[in-house]
Enzyme design. Structure first.
Site: not given
Ligand code: NAD
Length: 254
Positions: A62-63, A155, A190
């Site tokens: 957990d980060v 966010y 995603t």
């Molecule tokens: N998908 C998008 O459009 C998008 C765009 C810009 C930025 N992001 C960023 O990219 C990153 C990844 O997002 P994604 O779209 O792959 O989402 P996702 O939900 O597919 O994956 C995120 C992962 O983070 C894990 N996670 C959440 N809280 C956590 C915690 N406290 N400790 C450890 N792990 C934790 C989840 O279990 C999940 O596996 C995030 O930081 C998100 O904000 C995503």
């Protein structure tokens, strides 16, 4: 192709989406990768990678937790001998909240994962990367760390924080030969985006409108971000630090 043989990477939030794509890209370029996530599904990703002959292992993490960070960094070094690359990727969307009635708990939850989690990653991994002679840190921000969006105050604040935290770290750590950059994806297909849209009554209309907001008229694919993270991790970006790598199909060019 990037050559990361002999390097070790730690990728957070690697059970899904962008983190999994980054882990695959780094490992395919030769890095040993410790995938971490609070979701056990990360184990399956690591096993699939190992089945293909890649160096990968998974750890629950957990980060937002100091002890979890200490143990994850320790495991990366114990298992693979060193730590060179950190991808601070774990993040949550946090749902839609208007500021007029935003709860403090909802605010704190997003800030604790998306911003505190990145601080803790820097704090714990930095000394180990410095001990390896330097390396590369990639912090996953967002287009919403550069421009605002109504209903997403926490966010946007968290990702804007990551943008400037990255620059401060880059300045502090240039003497340690550690490059620190942020990446700013547009909307990427995603579970994070799919779930956020599924939570809305107007999810389908919103999906169409969001795609149209990208001049390339589509969402990005996780692989397109994984490759950009690989670029920042590798020597192909050797003169980049404190930079914002925008990968958004033109969203913020308008
Ligand atoms: N998908 C998008 O459009 C998008 C765009 C810009 C930025 N992001 C960023 O990219 C990153 C990844 O997002 P994604 O779209 O792959 O989402 P996702 O939900 O597919 O994956 C995120 C992962 O983070 C894990 N996670 C959440 N809280 C956590 C915690 N406290 N400790 C450890 N792990 C934790 C989840 O279990 C999940 O596996 C995030 O930081 C998100 O904000 C995503």
């Amino acid at each position: 192709m990037a050559n990361l043989h002999g390097k070790t990477a730690l990728v957070t939030g690697a059970a899904s989406g962008l983190g999994a794509a980054a882990a695959w890209a780094l490992a395919r370029s030769g890095a040993a990768v410790l995938l971490t996530d609070r979701d056990l599904a990360g184990e399956e990703v690591a096993v699939a990678m190992a089945d293909q002959g890649l160096k990968a292992a998974f750890r629950l993490h957990d980060v937002t937790s100091h002890p979890d960070w200490a143990a994850a960094v320790e495991e990366a070094v114990d298992r693979f001998g060193r730590l060179d690359i950190l991808v601070n990727n774990a993040g949550i969307a946090g749902g839609r909240h208007e500021l007029m009635d935003h709860s403090f708990d909802a605010w704190r939850q997003v800030l604790s994962v998306n911003l505190d989690g990145v601080f803790l990653g820097l704090r714990h991994a930095g000394p180990r990367i410095a001990a390896a002679g330097g390396g590369s840190v990639i912090n996953v921000s967002s287009i919403l760390g550069k421009v605002g969006m109504a209903g997403a105050a926490a966010y946007c604040a968290s990702k804007g924080g990551v943008t400037l935290l990255t620059k401060a770290a880059a300045l502090e750590w240039a003497p340690h030969n550690i490059r620190v950059n942020s990446i700013h994806p547009g909307f990427i297909d995603t579970p994070l985006v799919a779930n956020a849209l599924a939570d809305r009554d107007d999810g389908n209309e919103m999906r169409v409108a969001l795609m149209a907001a990208h001049p390339m008229a589509r969402f990005g694919m996780p692989k397109e971000i994984g490759e950009a993270i690989l670029f920042l991790a590798s020597d192909a970006s050797s003169f980049m630090t404190g930079a914002e790598l925008v990968v958004d199909g033109g969203y913020t060019a308008q």
